[in-house]
Design a protein around this motif. Structure first.
Motif, mmCIF file in Angstrom:
data_model
loop_
_atom_site.group_PDB
_atom_site.id
_atom_site.type_symbol
_atom_site.label_atom_id
_atom_site.label_comp_id
_atom_site.label_asym_id
_atom_site.label_seq_id
_atom_site.Cartn_x
_atom_site.Cartn_y
_atom_site.Cartn_z
ATOM 1 N N GLU A 1 48.803 19.954 52.466
ATOM 2 C CA GLU A 1 49.775 20.960 52.190
ATOM 3 C C GLU A 1 49.095 22.526 52.299
ATOM 4 O OE1 GLU A 1 53.279 20.800 52.527
ATOM 5 O OE2 GLU A 1 52.448 19.175 53.573
ATOM 6 N N LEU A 2 47.944 22.466 51.393
ATOM 7 C CA LEU A 2 47.244 23.550 50.928
ATOM 8 C C LEU A 2 46.901 24.178 52.405
ATOM 9 C CD1 LEU A 2 46.566 25.429 48.793
ATOM 10 C CD2 LEU A 2 44.429 24.310 48.680
ATOM 11 N N LEU A 3 46.370 23.323 53.203
ATOM 12 C CA LEU A 3 45.904 23.789 54.569
ATOM 13 C C LEU A 3 46.864 23.893 55.550
ATOM 14 C CD1 LEU A 3 43.071 21.008 55.231
ATOM 15 C CD2 LEU A 3 42.625 23.480 54.515
ATOM 16 N N ARG A 4 48.057 23.309 55.505
ATOM 17 C CA ARG A 4 49.153 23.640 56.458
ATOM 18 C C ARG A 4 49.712 24.919 56.106
ATOM 19 N NH1 ARG A 4 54.533 22.825 56.714
ATOM 20 N NH2 ARG A 4 54.357 22.128 54.500
ATOM 21 N N LEU A 5 50.137 25.161 54.797
ATOM 22 C CA LEU A 5 50.820 26.277 54.366
ATOM 23 C C LEU A 5 50.302 27.763 54.613
ATOM 24 C CD1 LEU A 5 52.341 24.874 50.932
ATOM 25 C CD2 LEU A 5 53.409 25.251 53.147
ATOM 26 N N PRO A 6 51.067 28.724 55.046
ATOM 27 C CA PRO A 6 50.364 30.210 55.435
ATOM 28 C C PRO A 6 49.903 30.433 53.770
ATOM 29 C CG PRO A 6 52.915 30.006 55.503
ATOM 30 C CD PRO A 6 52.396 28.726 55.354
ATOM 31 N N GLU A 7 49.106 31.684 53.916
ATOM 32 C CA GLU A 7 48.494 32.179 52.779
ATOM 33 C C GLU A 7 49.525 32.364 51.964
ATOM 34 O OE1 GLU A 7 45.148 32.598 50.867
ATOM 35 O OE2 GLU A 7 45.286 32.084 52.916
ATOM 36 N N ASN A 8 50.605 32.912 51.950
ATOM 37 C CA ASN A 8 51.641 33.744 51.380
ATOM 38 C C ASN A 8 52.541 32.354 50.519
ATOM 39 O OD1 ASN A 8 52.913 33.235 53.560
ATOM 40 N ND2 ASN A 8 54.397 35.055 53.256
ATOM 41 N N GLU A 9 52.440 31.143 51.084
ATOM 42 C CA GLU A 9 53.121 30.064 50.470
ATOM 43 C C GLU A 9 52.289 28.960 49.786
ATOM 44 O OE1 GLU A 9 56.006 28.582 53.566
ATOM 45 O OE2 GLU A 9 56.713 30.673 54.110
ATOM 46 N N LEU B 1 48.605 10.955 46.425
ATOM 47 C CA LEU B 1 49.420 11.754 45.766
ATOM 48 C C LEU B 1 49.062 12.860 45.333
ATOM 49 C CD1 LEU B 1 52.596 9.502 44.157
ATOM 50 C CD2 LEU B 1 52.204 10.799 46.613
ATOM 51 N N LEU B 2 47.664 12.869 44.683
ATOM 52 C CA LEU B 2 46.942 14.000 43.810
ATOM 53 C C LEU B 2 45.987 14.577 44.581
ATOM 54 C CD1 LEU B 2 47.097 12.527 40.236
ATOM 55 C CD2 LEU B 2 48.688 13.829 41.392
ATOM 56 N N GLY B 3 45.428 13.631 45.670
ATOM 57 C CA GLY B 3 44.257 14.267 46.369
ATOM 58 C C GLY B 3 44.798 14.683 47.869
ATOM 59 N N VAL B 4 45.181 13.612 48.679
ATOM 60 C CA VAL B 4 45.594 13.996 50.244
ATOM 61 C C VAL B 4 46.511 14.842 50.328
ATOM 62 C CG1 VAL B 4 46.129 12.589 52.092
ATOM 63 C CG2 VAL B 4 44.453 11.524 50.626
ATOM 64 N N VAL B 5 47.613 14.454 49.632
ATOM 65 C CA VAL B 5 48.896 15.302 49.880
ATOM 66 C C VAL B 5 48.500 16.844 49.655
ATOM 67 C CG1 VAL B 5 51.457 15.652 49.224
ATOM 68 C CG2 VAL B 5 50.460 13.408 49.659
ATOM 69 N N PRO B 6 48.169 17.197 48.311
ATOM 70 C CA PRO B 6 48.241 18.474 47.909
ATOM 71 C C PRO B 6 47.108 19.236 49.144
ATOM 72 C CG PRO B 6 48.061 17.215 46.127
ATOM 73 C CD PRO B 6 47.938 16.340 47.180
ATOM 74 N N SER B 7 46.032 18.555 49.430
ATOM 75 C CA SER B 7 45.002 18.982 50.383
ATOM 76 C C SER B 7 45.606 19.493 51.781
ATOM 77 C CB SER B 7 43.733 18.213 50.426
ATOM 78 O OG SER B 7 43.104 18.002 49.259
#
Length: 238
Positions: free
Chosen positions: A90-98, A82-88
């Motif tokens: 999502e950070l890679l998946r989301l476009p720059e402005n999101e 929850l604190l490592g895998v998911v945020p990482s």
């Protein structure tokens, strides 16, 4: 590195000596304890002793599939996902402005909100990660693997659905929750040695039959436990 006598545990000797030479060239010197027969014997067979060193390591006493062992690593894997895998991810998946929308599961209300929105799908996602981490998926899964899957699912649902739904923990942080736990089983591991609370060995002045023992007799036993020899006078008494 200097060893003041050969450690009684071969694994400890390997682990400690392997710390030398990581950043720079180093060397290890064994200073044998003269009154210990074992140390003197190792000096005589020094070369072959070190050649077959790894074969003398005793197997770990813990069973990989012991239920308590999986329960002990559960908080670590739960938090890592929850604190490592998911945020990482999502950070890679989301476009720059999101990228600011990356979920922050360090706050328990956010975890609860995700659970309310996605339900079993969210629980299953966490379960799959933990199952993969402990080896419940693929060719190495043990017999009765369904039992372990059910236990992991129970722990996940109990934590998110019950414990974190209470007034006490429902509005806090994940770190605050784990820090407040007094039982090591409910806290993420910080070291491979972090498996249980430290124990205390208290010497008894009575033997198993209730007969009194002198301080000198107790001291001989403690010397044997700590140093592998029950006397320090240089004699090889049996």
């Amino acid at each position: 590195m200097f060893f003041a006598g050969m450690p009684s545990d071969i694994a400890e000797y390997i682990q400690a000596s392997s710390r030398v030479g990581r950043a720079h060239i180093g060397f290890v010197v064994l200073v044998p304890t003269p009154q210990r027969r074992r140390d003197r014997h190792i000096v005589h067979i020094f070369d072959i002793f070190h050649r077959f060193l790894e074969r003398m390591v005793q197997p770990a006493a813990i069973d990989r599939w012991a239920e308590r062992a999986i329960e002990r690593v559960f908080p670590s894997l739960f938090q890592a996902y929850l604190l490592g895998v998911v945020p990482s991810q999502e950070l890679l998946r989301l476009p720059e402005n999101e990228k600011h929308k990356t979920p922050d599961f360090s706050c328990i209300p956010n975890v609860r909100r995700e659970f309310s929105a996605r339900g079993d799908a969210f629980i299953d996602e966490i379960d799959r990660f933990i199952e993969s981490a402990v080896g419940l998926r693929g060719v190495f899964a043990p017999e009765g693997e369904e039992h372990y899957r059910q236990r992991i699912d129970q722990w996940t649902r109990s934590l998110i659905g019950n414990t974190w739904n209470s007034p006490l923990w429902g509005s806090g942080t994940m770190d605050g929750y784990f820090q407040a736990q007094t039982d090591p089983m409910f806290k993420p591991m910080t070291s491979l040695r972090d498996v249980d609370q430290g124990g205390i060995i208290q010497a008894s002045f009575r033997d198993t039959k209730g007969r009194s023992q002198t301080p000198g007799e107790v001291q001989l036993v403690m010397d044997l436990v700590r140093h592998g020899v029950a006397n320090n006078d240089g004699l090889d008494n049996s």
